[in-house]
Design an enzyme around this catalytic site. Structure first.
Site, PDB file in Angstrom:
ATOM      1  N   LYS A 163       0.852  -1.195   0.000  1.00 57.15           N
ATOM      2  CA  LYS A 163       0.000   0.000   0.000  1.00 57.15           C
ATOM      3  C   LYS A 163       0.888   1.246   0.000  1.00 57.15           C
ATOM      4  CE  LYS A 163      -4.191  -1.835   0.519  1.00 57.15           C
ATOM      5  NZ  LYS A 163      -5.275  -1.665  -0.456  1.00 57.15           N
ATOM      6  N   ASP A 188      -0.409  -0.471  -4.397  1.00 55.79           N
ATOM      7  CA  ASP A 188      -1.832  -0.099  -4.434  1.00 55.79           C
ATOM      8  C   ASP A 188      -1.977   1.253  -3.742  1.00 55.79           C
ATOM      9  OD1 ASP A 188      -4.570   0.094  -4.479  1.00 55.79           O
ATOM     10  OD2 ASP A 188      -4.965  -1.718  -3.294  1.00 55.79           O
ATOM     11  N   GLU A 213      -1.860   0.018  -8.702  1.00 54.82           N
ATOM     12  CA  GLU A 213      -3.305  -0.155  -8.617  1.00 54.82           C
ATOM     13  C   GLU A 213      -3.956   1.152  -8.181  1.00 54.82           C
ATOM     14  OE1 GLU A 213      -4.225  -3.502  -6.103  1.00 54.82           O
ATOM     15  OE2 GLU A 213      -6.356  -3.064  -6.074  1.00 54.82           O
ATOM     16  N   ASP A 238      -9.040  -0.722  -9.805  1.00 55.52           N
ATOM     17  CA  ASP A 238      -9.797  -1.450  -8.778  1.00 55.52           C
ATOM     18  C   ASP A 238     -11.106  -0.684  -8.547  1.00 55.52           C
ATOM     19  OD1 ASP A 238     -10.822  -2.452  -6.383  1.00 55.52           O
ATOM     20  OD2 ASP A 238      -8.992  -2.281  -5.222  1.00 55.52           O
ATOM     21  N   LYS A 262     -13.225  -7.855  -8.398  1.00 50.59           N
ATOM     22  CA  LYS A 262     -13.765  -8.304  -7.108  1.00 50.59           C
ATOM     23  C   LYS A 262     -15.252  -8.519  -7.336  1.00 50.59           C
ATOM     24  CE  LYS A 262     -10.607  -5.543  -4.279  1.00 50.59           C
ATOM     25  NZ  LYS A 262     -10.446  -4.479  -3.270  1.00 50.59           N
TER      26      LYS A 262
END
Ligand code: OSB
Ligand code: MG
Length: 371
Positions: A163, A188, A213, A238, A262
């Protein structure tokens, strides 16, 4: 299929260690366990993956529980469902609320697969017997990130997601690369940058990241297409992809080279599969994202990841990444960096009833009248 009852259980469990992002820290995870029981007593399971607060998407556990209880289950009572696709189509009359829809829809997929004595992977068109496993590192300092990476490497993970945000990026990744120059890492950003940060983002090309991401806003497909032209690192979207149309637009505009799918974020497995099929056709790689979920959602992710287009290791870590004890049996385990795709009916995992019971905070039962 004839639905006899639906049970919703709001469960709550502490994470083994806090999950830090620039949007906040998750310490305790709440989720909704969905059980759809047919007239033969067969149960299908799904999981509502919204968080307690709307930091990742606008839904919450409370809004999901409301939409499931007061909107979606009443719809299911009105119309018979013959196959899982019917559920997705039935729910199209309701706007958004994708995680609420997905929780129910995925339980119906599991039920359908079990009724047909097929694995969920087989029903979805899966072709893989095992899937490569990735793990997320969401720590608040370099030293604890390095410690986590070392531990996860020993456990066999194949891909590490770090992250990042504008106050924890270049020096942070440089610190990781100093110890692990060749490690397959990706970053991300969870929408923490804007195009004003172009130079910062360009600089990250130094680190041979597998991808970055969601660098920019969750609702911005145009600016991601401008950014992708300026940076070498492939962009993976995402938060921006909440439907098939989003995926199509992003690909046509060149806003990303990779998509994180997802099922919860896009409203269920039907939509997830549509996005997969479209990307597969267009040669866009996809991988399955995680939601710090419990075992039921993870089991669905494993089945989804067995489709041929899921060529990049997803956020499919073992149950013990987040939990002392998961609600499924056996727990999800990673061996030599791979997770085995079950070939037994449905999601292929049983329920750890004791663990489910001790973590349940609220239970609601909806009985269907079958004439
Ligand atoms: O942005 O991918 C994300 C977890 C919760 C909400 C959003 C995200 C995440 C993760 C991975 O990064 C979580 C996982 O491995 O389950
Ligand atoms: Mg993400």
């Amino acid at each position: 299929m004839r639905i006899a009852q639906i049970k919703l259980k709001v469960i709550s469990m502490p994470l083994k260690s806090p999950f830090h992002t620039h949007l906040g820290t998750v310490i305790e995870r709440e989720g909704i366990i969905v059980e759809v029981i047919d007239s033969n007593g067969i149960s299908g399971y799904g999981e509502g993956v919204a968080f307690s607060t709307p930091w990742y998407t606008e839904e919450t556990v409370k809004t999901s529980l409301h939409i499931m209880s007061d909107v979606l289950i009443p719809l299911l009572k009105k119309k018979p469902i013959n196959q899982p696709e019917d559920t997705a189509i039935l729910f199209q009359s309701i706007r958004r609320n994708h995680m609420a829809k997905a929780g129910l829809e995925m339980a119906i997929w599991d039920l359908y697969a079990k009724r047909n004595s097929k694995s969920l992977s087989a029903v979805l068109g899966g072709t893989r017997g095992e899937i490569a496993s990735g793990v997320v590192v969401a720590a608040d300092s370099l030293i604890s990130s390095l410690n986590q990476i070392e531990k996860y490497m020993e456990e066999g993970y194949r891909r590490f997601k770090i992250k990042i945000n504008p106050s924890q990026d270049y020096a942070f990744l440089e610190g990781i690369r100093r110890y692990y120059p060749e490690l397959p890492i990706m970053a991300d950003a969870n929408s923490s940058y804007t195009l004003r940060d172009l130079d910062r983002l360009k600089a990250l090309d130094d680190f041979k990241l597998l991808m970055i991401e969601q660098p920019l806003a969750c609702d911005d497909i145009i600016e991601h297409s401008l950014l992708q032209k300026e940076i070498k690192t492939p962009i993976c979207l995402d938060e921006s992809i909440v439907s098939f149309n989003d995926a199509k637009n992003a690909i046509e505009l060149g806003s990303c080279k990779i998509i994180n799918i997802k099922a919860g974020r896009v409203g269920g497995l039907f939509e997830a599969k549509r996005i997969h099929d479209y990307c597969f056709d267009k040669g866009i790689e996809v991988w399955c994202g995680g939601m710090i979920e419990f075992g039921i959602s993870r089991a669905h992710n494993i089945a989804l990841s067995s489709l041929p287009g899921f060529t990049i290791p997803g956020d499919i870590s073992a149950s013990n990444r987040f939990w002392e004890e998961d609600i499924i049996t056996p727990e999800v385990s990673v061996e030599n960096g791979f997770v085995t795709v079950p070939d037994t009916p449905g999601i292929g995992f049983g329920i750890n009833e004791k663990r489910l019971h001790e973590t349940t905070m609220i239970e609601k039962v909806f009985k269907f009248e079958n004439k």
